[in-house]
Design a protein around this motif. Structure first.
Motif, short mmCIF file in Angstrom:
data_model
loop_
_atom_site.label_atom_id
_atom_site.label_comp_id
_atom_site.label_asym_id
_atom_site.label_seq_id
_atom_site.Cartn_x
_atom_site.Cartn_y
_atom_site.Cartn_z
N SER A 40 -9.69 12.31 -12.50
CA SER A 40 -10.67 12.60 -11.41
C SER A 40 -12.07 11.84 -12.17
CB SER A 40 -10.99 13.92 -11.24
OG SER A 40 -11.52 14.54 -12.24
N THR A 41 -12.95 11.46 -11.38
CA THR A 41 -14.27 11.03 -12.00
C THR A 41 -14.98 11.88 -12.60
OG1 THR A 41 -14.29 9.22 -9.99
CG2 THR A 41 -16.37 9.54 -11.24
N SER A 42 -15.13 13.20 -12.30
CA SER A 42 -15.82 14.16 -12.76
C SER A 42 -15.11 14.57 -14.07
CB SER A 42 -15.74 15.65 -12.14
OG SER A 42 -14.48 16.05 -11.70
N GLN A 43 -13.80 14.51 -14.46
CA GLN A 43 -13.23 14.44 -15.74
C GLN A 43 -13.71 13.41 -16.54
OE1 GLN A 43 -8.84 14.64 -14.73
NE2 GLN A 43 -9.23 17.16 -14.62
N CYS A 45 -16.41 11.40 -16.23
CA CYS A 45 -17.73 11.92 -16.81
C CYS A 45 -17.86 12.74 -17.93
CB CYS A 45 -18.66 12.18 -15.55
SG CYS A 45 -18.59 11.01 -14.38
N LEU A 46 -17.18 14.05 -17.76
CA LEU A 46 -17.16 14.94 -18.82
C LEU A 46 -16.61 14.70 -20.10
CD1 LEU A 46 -16.08 18.20 -16.87
CD2 LEU A 46 -18.40 17.70 -18.08
N LEU A 101 -20.37 7.10 -11.26
CA LEU A 101 -20.83 7.97 -9.93
C LEU A 101 -21.30 7.15 -8.67
CD1 LEU A 101 -22.36 10.99 -11.64
CD2 LEU A 101 -20.09 11.04 -10.85
#
Length: 165
Positions: A40-43, A45-46, A101
């Protein structure tokens, strides 16, 4: 550093600008590797922020120790100077994350968003390098060569992405 230089260099781009370049390369490398291994994009980014943060902390510690040993500075005084000179390593991670994002918000899938963010890092590396050429007084050809060198490092990271996936 004189007060006039401090006023003109509020972001630390002149005095600690190498951190912007280094942090951007680290971001690009995480994007290159992570996009094929993260769901995922959130992963992603993290992963970008976390990797850059750890890299910055290691660099911060090394700078602090180096100043303490080399110049006999108290570790807290050396730490204050090191933070002010190296924060851009972590700070620049905001730019590729924002691009990632924004690409996702525009409807891009993770793989496409990662390529867009990777392309943005190549542009950033070119701009940083071009500005270094300007700052150092290079003529047009020298500035373009400097920008090409920065882009070349970004392209090497993109080639790493292709080789890993």
């Amino acid at each position: 550093m004189s007060e006039s230089v401090t006023r003109r260099d509020r972001l630390g781009l002149i005095h600690g600008g190498e951190g912007a370049f280094t942090g951007t390369v680290v971001c690009a490398a995480v994007i290159a590797y992570g996009a094929g291994h993260i769901d995922s994009t959130s992963q992603l980014c993290l992963a970008i922020f976390g990797t850059v943060l750890v890299y910055w902390l290691a660099h911060l510690h090394a700078e602090t120790l180096g100043a303490s040993v080399r110049h006999g500075h108290h570790p807290l005084a050396a730490l204050r100077v090191a933070v002010s000179e190296t924060w851009l390593i972590a700070g620049v991670s905001v730019l590729p994350i924002a691009v990632l994002l924004a690409a996702e918000a525009a409807g891009a899938e993770l793989r496409t968003a990662a390529w867009i963010a990777l392309a943005a890092t190549i542009v950033l590396l070119s701009v940083y390098s071009y500005l270094a050429g300007v700052r150092s007084g290079l003529g047009t050809a020298g500035r373009i060569a400097s920008a090409a060198a920065g882009a070349g490092i970004g392209v090497l990271v993109a080639l790493l992405k292709v080789a890993l996936h």
